[in-house]
Motif scaffolding. Structure first.
Motif, mmCIF file in Angstrom:
data_model
loop_
_atom_site.group_PDB
_atom_site.id
_atom_site.type_symbol
_atom_site.label_atom_id
_atom_site.label_comp_id
_atom_site.label_asym_id
_atom_site.label_seq_id
_atom_site.Cartn_x
_atom_site.Cartn_y
_atom_site.Cartn_z
ATOM 1 N N GLU A 157 55.965 -15.137 96.906
ATOM 2 C CA GLU A 157 55.287 -14.199 97.796
ATOM 3 C C GLU A 157 55.273 -12.794 97.215
ATOM 4 O O GLU A 157 54.242 -12.099 97.249
ATOM 5 N N TRP A 183 55.452 -11.874 94.049
ATOM 6 C CA TRP A 183 54.579 -11.811 92.878
ATOM 7 C C TRP A 183 53.112 -11.793 93.282
ATOM 8 O O TRP A 183 52.312 -11.074 92.684
ATOM 9 N N LEU A 184 52.759 -12.559 94.305
ATOM 10 C CA LEU A 184 51.367 -12.561 94.770
ATOM 11 C C LEU A 184 51.012 -11.224 95.420
ATOM 12 O O LEU A 184 49.886 -10.738 95.276
ATOM 13 N N ARG A 185 51.947 -10.634 96.134
ATOM 14 C CA ARG A 185 51.694 -9.309 96.723
ATOM 15 C C ARG A 185 51.464 -8.279 95.628
ATOM 16 O O ARG A 185 50.587 -7.416 95.736
ATOM 17 N N ALA A 241 50.238 -8.817 92.774
ATOM 18 C CA ALA A 241 48.929 -9.080 92.158
ATOM 19 C C ALA A 241 47.815 -8.423 92.954
ATOM 20 O O ALA A 241 46.821 -7.954 92.385
ATOM 21 N N ALA A 278 45.402 -17.184 95.568
ATOM 22 C CA ALA A 278 46.686 -16.842 96.187
ATOM 23 C C ALA A 278 46.998 -17.800 97.331
ATOM 24 O O ALA A 278 48.140 -18.271 97.467
ATOM 25 N N ARG A 327 50.202 -20.402 97.729
ATOM 26 C CA ARG A 327 51.072 -20.398 98.907
ATOM 27 C C ARG A 327 51.154 -21.786 99.532
ATOM 28 O O ARG A 327 52.218 -22.224 99.979
ATOM 29 N N ALA A 329 52.486 -17.893 89.827
ATOM 30 C CA ALA A 329 52.633 -16.681 90.629
ATOM 31 C C ALA A 329 53.285 -15.566 89.827
ATOM 32 O O ALA A 329 52.940 -14.386 89.988
ATOM 33 N N ALA A 382 50.760 -13.798 87.850
ATOM 34 C CA ALA A 382 49.824 -13.053 88.700
ATOM 35 C C ALA A 382 50.227 -11.595 88.862
ATOM 36 O O ALA A 382 49.360 -10.710 88.934
ATOM 37 N N GLN A 383 51.520 -11.320 88.911
ATOM 38 C CA GLN A 383 51.969 -9.943 89.146
ATOM 39 C C GLN A 383 51.540 -8.993 88.028
ATOM 40 O O GLN A 383 51.465 -7.778 88.233
#
Length: 285
Positions: free
Chosen positions: A129, A131-133, A135, A144, A148, A250, A253-254
């Motif tokens: 979560e 790392w996706l935030r 991104a 995303a 999840r 993920a 992604a960051q």
């Protein structure tokens, strides 16, 4: 924390910062200075982890496991950063190979739980979560959401696995990059990810390296022969592999907001997972 800030912290700790040689700059800044290796943590939030890492070093030394040895028993808190001191290793005689990792894992996997401190669980999907935030809008919201959903599917599946090996202490990031081959043989050099969980976690890492990251199959076979078992024979392997692939996507992604290459690698990985193609090559990042 950049190199300049890390050197300021060394100076504040009373060290000759100008003479220190930077060896790594990532989660920590790692310097060598004389007979010492000095690790500077990114902020005070990782102080507890630094304490545990030093306790782990003492525990492994008592157990006779070849690993880095602490030069001071406790971390120092210097201007809000944990600083730990380690005995510097002799120069490496060659790069580490998968077969060098296997006997170290066998020794770790034979250990009981430490009595003086508790090891955390291996929260493989815990960072997804965040790392996706990080991104943000750099990645497709549909990608995303897909990750999840995978996380929410694999987390209970992993928790329900029946292990082949007896659960207990594991390294947590069992890759040759965390092994140093000196004159006396292989030594573990990164203790931060030590956990207590399914031992299979440590073995799936190299199985995934073989299938996704281009590890020579012969090198993988040498690893499994030295360890004495191939985790791919275990029916739960696909679940742990799927969880690790989800986390790895993920994690990349960051970096997407600032690095087009990271975005391209993220999209490559997500597409292969959507297509169910287990052999698409992934590239380390």
């Amino acid at each position: 924390m950049d190199e300049a800030r890390a050197r300021e912290i060394l100076a504040a700790a009373g060290l000759r910062a100008g003479e220190a040689r930077l060896r790594a700059l990532g989660e920590n800044a790692v310097f060598t200075l004389g007979e010492l290796a000095v690790k500077v943590g990114r902020d005070a939030e990782v102080f507890e982890r630094a304490e545990r890492e030093l306790a782990l070093a003492a525990w492994l030394e008592d157990a006779g496991v070849p690993a880095v040895r602490a030069a001071e028993e406790k971390p120092r808190l210097v201007e809000g950063h944990p600083v730990t001191f380690w005995h510097r290793l002799s120069e490496a005689v060659r790069p580490a190979e998968p077969r060098d990792l296997a006997p170290l894992l066998r020794r770790i996997h034979a250990l009981p739980e430490p009595e003086a401190f508790a090891l955390p669980r291996r929260e493989l999907l815990g960072g997804v979560e965040r790392w996706l935030r990080l991104a943000g809008d750099a990645i497709d919201p549909a990608d995303a959401a897909f990750l999840r959903e995978r996380r929410d599917s694999f987390a209970p599946a992993a928790a329900a696995l029946t292990p082949y090996l007896t659960p207990g202490p594991i390294h947590g990031d069992a890759l040759p990059r965390n092994v140093y081959v000196g004159p006396d043989g292989p030594v573990l050099v990164d203790l931060e990810t030590f956990s207590s969980d399914l031992r299979e976690h440590d073995l799936v890492v190299l199985a995934l390296s073989r299938d996704r990251y281009g590890l020579d199959p012969a090198a993988y076979e040498a690893f499994t022969e030295a360890y004495g078992w191939d985790v791919r024979e275990w029916e739960g392997c696909a679940v742990l592999r799927g969880a690790r692939e989800t986390a790895s996507c993920a994690w990349v992604a960051q970096h997407a907001p600032a690095n087009p290459k990271a975005l391209a690698e993220f999209e490559r990985r997500v597409a292969s997972l959507r297509d169910g193609d287990a052999e698409v090559r992934w590239y380390p990042f």
